[in-house]
Scaffold this active site. Structure first.
Site, PDB file in Angstrom:
ATOM      1  N   GLY A  10      20.616  79.439  78.513  1.00  0.00           N
ATOM      2  CA  GLY A  10      21.736  78.673  77.961  1.00  0.00           C
ATOM      3  C   GLY A  10      21.319  77.248  77.634  1.00  0.00           C
ATOM      4  O   GLY A  10      20.182  76.842  77.904  1.00  0.00           O
ATOM      5  N   GLN A  11      22.251  76.473  77.076  1.00  0.00           N
ATOM      6  CA  GLN A  11      21.854  75.105  76.707  1.00  0.00           C
ATOM      7  C   GLN A  11      21.649  74.232  77.953  1.00  0.00           C
ATOM      8  O   GLN A  11      20.691  73.466  78.015  1.00  0.00           O
ATOM      9  CB  GLN A  11      22.780  74.454  75.695  1.00  0.00           C
ATOM     10  CG  GLN A  11      24.256  74.589  75.916  1.00  0.00           C
ATOM     11  CD  GLN A  11      25.089  73.996  74.781  1.00  0.00           C
ATOM     12  OE1 GLN A  11      24.554  73.433  73.815  1.00  0.00           O
ATOM     13  NE2 GLN A  11      26.400  74.088  74.900  1.00  0.00           N
ATOM     14  N   ASP A  35      21.695  90.466  85.659  1.00  0.00           N
ATOM     15  CA  ASP A  35      23.072  90.349  85.151  1.00  0.00           C
ATOM     16  C   ASP A  35      23.965  90.058  86.356  1.00  0.00           C
ATOM     17  O   ASP A  35      23.992  90.846  87.310  1.00  0.00           O
ATOM     18  CB  ASP A  35      23.472  91.660  84.463  1.00  0.00           C
ATOM     19  CG  ASP A  35      24.789  91.519  83.708  1.00  0.00           C
ATOM     20  OD1 ASP A  35      25.729  90.914  84.255  1.00  0.00           O
ATOM     21  OD2 ASP A  35      24.850  91.997  82.567  1.00  0.00           O
ATOM     22  N   ALA A  59      27.763  81.839  82.481  1.00  0.00           N
ATOM     23  CA  ALA A  59      29.216  81.953  82.372  1.00  0.00           C
ATOM     24  C   ALA A  59      29.589  82.725  81.117  1.00  0.00           C
ATOM     25  O   ALA A  59      28.801  82.798  80.170  1.00  0.00           O
ATOM     26  CB  ALA A  59      29.870  80.573  82.321  1.00  0.00           C
ATOM     27  N   TYR A  60      30.792  83.256  81.143  1.00  0.00           N
ATOM     28  CA  TYR A  60      31.421  83.753  79.917  1.00  0.00           C
ATOM     29  C   TYR A  60      32.104  82.520  79.328  1.00  0.00           C
ATOM     30  O   TYR A  60      33.009  81.957  79.951  1.00  0.00           O
ATOM     31  CB  TYR A  60      32.443  84.843  80.275  1.00  0.00           C
ATOM     32  CG  TYR A  60      33.198  85.370  79.078  1.00  0.00           C
ATOM     33  CD1 TYR A  60      32.894  86.614  78.536  1.00  0.00           C
ATOM     34  CD2 TYR A  60      34.212  84.618  78.482  1.00  0.00           C
ATOM     35  CE1 TYR A  60      33.586  87.094  77.420  1.00  0.00           C
ATOM     36  CE2 TYR A  60      34.892  85.095  77.365  1.00  0.00           C
ATOM     37  CZ  TYR A  60      34.575  86.320  76.846  1.00  0.00           C
ATOM     38  OH  TYR A  60      35.250  86.796  75.748  1.00  0.00           O
ATOM     39  N   THR A 100      34.096  73.471  84.865  1.00  0.00           N
ATOM     40  CA  THR A 100      34.535  72.909  83.587  1.00  0.00           C
ATOM     41  C   THR A 100      35.768  72.014  83.694  1.00  0.00           C
ATOM     42  O   THR A 100      36.575  72.166  84.617  1.00  0.00           O
ATOM     43  CB  THR A 100      34.861  74.090  82.629  1.00  0.00           C
ATOM     44  OG1 THR A 100      35.463  73.595  81.442  1.00  0.00           O
ATOM     45  CG2 THR A 100      35.820  75.081  83.268  1.00  0.00           C
ATOM     46  N   ASP A 101      35.907  71.128  82.710  1.00  0.00           N
ATOM     47  CA  ASP A 101      37.122  70.311  82.562  1.00  0.00           C
ATOM     48  C   ASP A 101      38.341  71.182  82.237  1.00  0.00           C
ATOM     49  O   ASP A 101      39.473  70.753  82.443  1.00  0.00           O
ATOM     50  CB  ASP A 101      36.917  69.273  81.442  1.00  0.00           C
ATOM     51  CG  ASP A 101      36.490  69.902  80.120  1.00  0.00           C
ATOM     52  OD1 ASP A 101      35.819  70.962  80.146  1.00  0.00           O
ATOM     53  OD2 ASP A 101      36.817  69.348  79.046  1.00  0.00           O
ATOM     54  N   TYR A 127      39.972  81.408  80.068  1.00  0.00           N
ATOM     55  CA  TYR A 127      38.650  80.897  80.436  1.00  0.00           C
ATOM     56  C   TYR A 127      38.777  79.951  81.632  1.00  0.00           C
ATOM     57  O   TYR A 127      38.066  80.099  82.631  1.00  0.00           O
ATOM     58  CB  TYR A 127      38.027  80.171  79.229  1.00  0.00           C
ATOM     59  CG  TYR A 127      36.818  79.333  79.564  1.00  0.00           C
ATOM     60  CD1 TYR A 127      35.597  79.931  79.871  1.00  0.00           C
ATOM     61  CD2 TYR A 127      36.890  77.939  79.565  1.00  0.00           C
ATOM     62  CE1 TYR A 127      34.484  79.153  80.181  1.00  0.00           C
ATOM     63  CE2 TYR A 127      35.781  77.157  79.867  1.00  0.00           C
ATOM     64  CZ  TYR A 127      34.582  77.766  80.175  1.00  0.00           C
ATOM     65  OH  TYR A 127      33.487  77.002  80.483  1.00  0.00           O
ATOM     66  N   LYS A 131      37.332  80.415  85.400  1.00  0.00           N
ATOM     67  CA  LYS A 131      36.383  79.447  85.973  1.00  0.00           C
ATOM     68  C   LYS A 131      36.943  78.867  87.282  1.00  0.00           C
ATOM     69  O   LYS A 131      36.194  78.637  88.233  1.00  0.00           O
ATOM     70  CB  LYS A 131      36.106  78.310  84.979  1.00  0.00           C
ATOM     71  CG  LYS A 131      35.280  78.708  83.759  1.00  0.00           C
ATOM     72  CD  LYS A 131      33.834  79.062  84.083  1.00  0.00           C
ATOM     73  CE  LYS A 131      33.009  77.870  84.483  1.00  0.00           C
ATOM     74  NZ  LYS A 131      31.580  78.248  84.710  1.00  0.00           N
TER      75      LYS A 131
HETATM   76  N1  NAP Z   1      29.797  74.684  76.695  1.00  0.00           N
HETATM   77  C1  NAP Z   1      30.722  73.838  77.107  1.00  0.00           C
HETATM   78  O1  NAP Z   1      31.330  73.112  76.321  1.00  0.00           O
HETATM   79  C2  NAP Z   1      31.022  73.720  78.579  1.00  0.00           C
HETATM   80  C3  NAP Z   1      31.919  72.723  79.006  1.00  0.00           C
HETATM   81  C4  NAP Z   1      32.152  72.585  80.383  1.00  0.00           C
HETATM   82  C5  NAP Z   1      31.522  73.418  81.291  1.00  0.00           C
HETATM   83  N2  NAP Z   1      30.704  74.400  80.820  1.00  0.00           N
HETATM   84  C6  NAP Z   1      30.045  75.273  81.799  1.00  0.00           C
HETATM   85  O2  NAP Z   1      28.677  74.910  81.812  1.00  0.00           O
HETATM   86  C7  NAP Z   1      27.866  76.043  82.100  1.00  0.00           C
HETATM   87  C8  NAP Z   1      26.748  76.143  81.087  1.00  0.00           C
HETATM   88  O3  NAP Z   1      27.285  76.267  79.785  1.00  0.00           O
HETATM   89  P1  NAP Z   1      26.374  76.328  78.485  1.00  0.00           P
HETATM   90  O4  NAP Z   1      27.065  75.530  77.454  1.00  0.00           O
HETATM   91  O5  NAP Z   1      24.961  76.049  78.860  1.00  0.00           O
HETATM   92  O6  NAP Z   1      26.555  77.884  78.106  1.00  0.00           O
HETATM   93  P2  NAP Z   1      25.555  78.878  77.344  1.00  0.00           P
HETATM   94  O7  NAP Z   1      24.589  78.134  76.518  1.00  0.00           O
HETATM   95  O8  NAP Z   1      26.420  79.910  76.675  1.00  0.00           O
HETATM   96  O9  NAP Z   1      24.777  79.532  78.551  1.00  0.00           O
HETATM   97  C9  NAP Z   1      25.375  80.453  79.411  1.00  0.00           C
HETATM   98  C10 NAP Z   1      24.299  81.389  79.900  1.00  0.00           C
HETATM   99  O10 NAP Z   1      24.920  82.370  80.731  1.00  0.00           O
HETATM  100  C11 NAP Z   1      24.267  83.593  80.503  1.00  0.00           C
HETATM  101  N3  NAP Z   1      25.130  84.712  80.858  1.00  0.00           N
HETATM  102  C12 NAP Z   1      26.307  85.089  80.305  1.00  0.00           C
HETATM  103  N4  NAP Z   1      26.754  86.205  80.893  1.00  0.00           N
HETATM  104  C13 NAP Z   1      25.841  86.532  81.851  1.00  0.00           C
HETATM  105  C14 NAP Z   1      25.742  87.594  82.788  1.00  0.00           C
HETATM  106  N5  NAP Z   1      26.670  88.553  82.845  1.00  0.00           N
HETATM  107  N6  NAP Z   1      24.671  87.609  83.629  1.00  0.00           N
HETATM  108  C15 NAP Z   1      23.711  86.658  83.556  1.00  0.00           C
HETATM  109  N7  NAP Z   1      23.745  85.638  82.678  1.00  0.00           N
HETATM  110  C16 NAP Z   1      24.805  85.580  81.830  1.00  0.00           C
HETATM  111  C17 NAP Z   1      23.996  83.602  78.999  1.00  0.00           C
HETATM  112  O11 NAP Z   1      22.981  84.537  78.742  1.00  0.00           O
HETATM  113  P3  NAP Z   1      22.591  84.999  77.245  1.00  0.00           P
HETATM  114  O12 NAP Z   1      21.689  83.886  76.747  1.00  0.00           O
HETATM  115  O13 NAP Z   1      21.904  86.296  77.435  1.00  0.00           O
HETATM  116  O14 NAP Z   1      23.883  85.094  76.482  1.00  0.00           O
HETATM  117  C18 NAP Z   1      23.586  82.160  78.767  1.00  0.00           C
HETATM  118  O15 NAP Z   1      22.204  81.985  78.888  1.00  0.00           O
HETATM  119  C19 NAP Z   1      28.831  77.224  82.178  1.00  0.00           C
HETATM  120  O16 NAP Z   1      29.154  77.449  83.524  1.00  0.00           O
HETATM  121  C20 NAP Z   1      30.064  76.744  81.449  1.00  0.00           C
HETATM  122  O17 NAP Z   1      31.232  77.386  81.919  1.00  0.00           O
HETATM  123  C21 NAP Z   1      30.424  74.561  79.500  1.00  0.00           C
END
Ligand code: NAP
Length: 286
Positions: A10-11, A35, A59-60, A100-101, A127, A131
Site C-alpha cells: 500500500g502507499q 491474507d 485495510a479495505y 482513520t479520521d 467504512y 474501521k
Molecule cells: N487512504 C486514505 O485516505 C486513508 C485515510 C485515513 C486512514 N487510512 C488508513 O491508512 C491505512 C493505509 O492506507 P493506504 O492509503 O496505504 O491504503 P492502500 O494503499 O490501499 O493499502 C492497503 C493495503 O492493504 C492490503 N490489503 C487489502 N486487503 C487485504 C487483505 N485481505 N489481506 C492483506 N492485505 C490486504 C492491500 O493489498 P493489495 O495491494 O493486494 O490490494 C494494500 O496493500 C489503512 O488502514 C487505511 O484505512 C487511509
C-alpha cells in the site's frame, strides 16, 4: 528490533519500508503472502516471522463501495484485525494498527476545532464503522497496542486499494486539459504517507506509551484548496472551480470536517510542506 509489516504494497506500507531506520529488521507482508481474512494463515505467518512488533496498514479502503460490500469491508477491517490481534496475543507481541479520521461524524459546520484522541467517534459510513470496529477490537483485546489515526493519505506509490490518490488524479486531469471542479466545503488534513511513516517510526522507537494517537500534518484545508496547491507546486496552470459537495453526490456520506489534532506529541510539518515534498519526490522519480 524485528517488525512484521502487513499491507506492505500500500502507499503507507511502501513509505514505511522507505523510511525504515537502519537497525529495524523489517519483514514486509503483502496480501499474497498473508491474507488477513485467513485466521490460520495469519497465525502461521506471524509465528514464523517471530516479530517484536506487528504494524497493520492493510485495510479495505473503498469508501463508496463499502456501502454495498458491507460484509467484505468488515471481513478485512474488523475480522481481519481480530485475526491479527489474536495472533499478536498468542505470540505475545504488540500491534500498531492504522485507523482513520472517518471514525468521526464531522459535526455541523462551521466547526473549527480539530478532533483529538479522546473525542467520541461516531462514524457515518460503513467504512468508518468497520474501521471503528477494528479499533475497538485492538483496544479491548490487546493491552499492548498503538492505534494511529490519520487522514486523507497520499503517497508516491498511490493507494493500491483505490487505484491512485487525489494528487495523482488532479495532476492527470489537469495535464489532460480537463476543467476541474473540486469540493470546497469539506475540510481535512491531507497527509503525505512518507511523513506519516516517519511519525510512526518515531512513535515506536521513542517508546511512547501505548494508546491512541492522531498523526497528521498540521493545518487543514478544503479539497479545493488542496487541489489548488497541488497545481501551484507542480507549476501547472489549469482551470479549477470550487463547488459544494452536494454537486457531487456519493454513495457514502462523508464527514464535512475531519481535521485531526493531537495533544500527544507526534507532530508533523504543515500539510503544505508535506505536499511540497511529495511533488519533489514525484519529479525526482520521473
Ligand atoms: N487512504 C486514505 O485516505 C486513508 C485515510 C485515513 C486512514 N487510512 C488508513 O491508512 C491505512 C493505509 O492506507 P493506504 O492509503 O496505504 O491504503 P492502500 O494503499 O490501499 O493499502 C492497503 C493495503 O492493504 C492490503 N490489503 C487489502 N486487503 C487485504 C487483505 N485481505 N489481506 C492483506 N492485505 C490486504 C492491500 O493489498 P493489495 O495491494 O493486494 O490490494 C494494500 O496493500 C489503512 O488502514 C487505511 O484505512 C487511509
Amino acid at each position: 528490533m524485528k517488525v512484521a509489516l502487513i499491507g506492505a504494497n500500500g502507499q503507507l506500507g511502501t513509505d514505511l519500508i522507505r523510511t525504515k531506520p537502519e537497525y529495524v529488521d523489517l519483514d514486509p507482508l503483502t496480501r499474497k503472502e498473508m491474507d488477513v481474512r485467513d485466521k490460520d494463515k495469519v497465525e502461521e505467518v506471524l509465528y514464523e516471522v517471530k516479530p517484536d512488533l506487528v504494524i497493520n496498514t492493510s485495510a479495505y479502503v473503498k469508501v463508496d463501495l463499502a456501502e454495498e460490500e458491507v460484509e467484505e469491508a468488515f471481513r478485512v477491517n474488523a475480522v481481519g484485525v481480530k485475526n491479527i490481534a489474536d495472533a499478536c496475543l498468542k505470540i505475545g507481541v504488540p500491534l500498531l494498527h492504522i485507523s482513520t479520521d472517518y471514525v468521526f461524524d464531522g459535526g455541523k459546520l462551521p466547526k473549527r476545532e480539530p478532533y483529538y484522541e479522546e473525542d467520541t467517534p461516531n462514524p457515518i459510513n460503513i467504512y468508518g464503522v468497520s474501521k471503528l470496529a477494528g479499533e475497538h477490537i485492538v483496544r479491548n483485546y490487546l493491552e499492548e497496542h498503538y492505534i494511529v489515526r490519520s487522514s486523507s493519505l497520499y503517497g508516491v506509490a498511490g493507494a493500491s486499494g483505490k487505484g491512485g490518490n487525489f494528487p495523482y488524479t488532479i495532476l492527470r486531469k489537469a495535464k489532460a486539459g480537463e476543467n476541474l471542479k473540486v469540493v470546497n466545503d469539506i475540510y481535512m488534513v491531507p497527509t503525505h504517507t512518507y511523513d506519516l511513516a516517519e511519525g510512526v517510526w518515531r512513535l515506536v522507537l521513542e517508546e511512547h506509551s501505548y494508546g491512541t494517537y492522531h498523526i497528521t500534518h498540521t493545518g487543514y484545508c478544503s479539497w479545493y484548496e488542496f487541489a489548488k496547491k497541488i497545481l501551484e507546486l507542480a507549476g501547472i496552470d489549469a482551470q479549477i472551480e470550487p463547488v459544494k459537495h452536494t454537486e457531487f453526490p456519493t454513495k457514502a456520506r462523508r464527514p464535512l470536517w475531519s481535521v485531526l489534532g493531537t495533544k500527544k506529541g507526534i507532530e508533523l510539518r504543515s500539510w503544505e510542506e508535506g505536499l511540497e515534498r511529495f511533488v519533489r519526490m514525484v519529479k525526482d522519480e520521473g
